[in-house]
Design an enzyme around this catalytic site. Sequence first.
Site, short mmCIF file in Angstrom:
data_model
loop_
_atom_site.label_atom_id
_atom_site.label_comp_id
_atom_site.label_asym_id
_atom_site.label_seq_id
_atom_site.Cartn_x
_atom_site.Cartn_y
_atom_site.Cartn_z
N ASN A 153 -55.47 -46.28 -8.14
CA ASN A 153 -56.84 -45.85 -8.45
C ASN A 153 -56.96 -45.34 -9.89
OD1 ASN A 153 -55.46 -43.46 -8.31
ND2 ASN A 153 -56.84 -42.47 -6.86
N GLU A 160 -56.27 -37.29 -10.11
CA GLU A 160 -57.10 -38.23 -9.36
C GLU A 160 -58.48 -38.35 -10.00
OE1 GLU A 160 -55.52 -39.90 -7.22
OE2 GLU A 160 -55.19 -38.85 -5.34
#
Length: 262
Positions: A153, A160
């Site tokens: 991702n 993140e």
Amino acid sequence: MIASSAAIATLSWQGRLRVERDVEAVAAVVAETLHRGLERRAVLGLATGRTMEPVYGALRSRLMALPQQQRRSLLQGWRSFNLDEYVGLGPSQPCSFAAFMQQQLGIPLQLEPGCLQVPDGLALRPDEEAQRYAAAVSAAGGIELQLLGLGSNGHVGFNEPPCTPDAPCRSVELSQATRLQNACAFGGDPQAVPPRAITLGLREILGARELMLVVTGAAKAQILRRSLLEPPCSEVPASWLQAHSGLQVVVDQAAAAGLVLS
Ligand code: GLP
């Protein structure tokens, strides 16, 4: 070897991207860079993940091939800080990153305890541990050579998305995508992957003097393309690396597939 000189020249990647034939060739290049870093007593920033297994294998082979005295003196100066650790896991748990580092480097190279620094996943207050860890990195003079893998991702370390470039070392919640990606180390069950981790922030990562992003395999081709060729944005944390003047990217041909402009 360069994947597409047109693409690279257009996007100022010349000299910063190295495309190697396969995983083994990538590992050899990265292991040599780490070896040179050890020779100059650099503080290393190390990473975990499947991408790093062949890298550490190649590094072990290089170091074990040295005469014993030379190897000993090289290893005595070893100082490294890992990027991250799961909250709730410690060195005695096989899925921890601390255990991974011991298996990959600590035990085979007989490194002294304390050479391989990893955030303490068992700390009762993870945010305080993150602050302590950032202070330890800073007290060591910062990281000279930071090794980085790439999450599917776009995460680096466990930064993140969304993530801004000033994010500090901290505890974070892991995304479902990341827990899925890392489930293979936990018997294939994403729910078994701890939901939180302590990670160096993009702030510390971008503060390293040299960055080496290592990406292999066709599954990472699209996220690598977004990371390198699209304007930096918080949705792809690795894209912030573009601005770092000391960034080197080492990839195999499969991962480089998306970088070729036709
Ligand atoms: C993990 C780690 C990252 C690592 C990345 C890639 O979650 N936190 O530091 O670089 O994901 O992992 P892999 O090499 O297994 O694809």
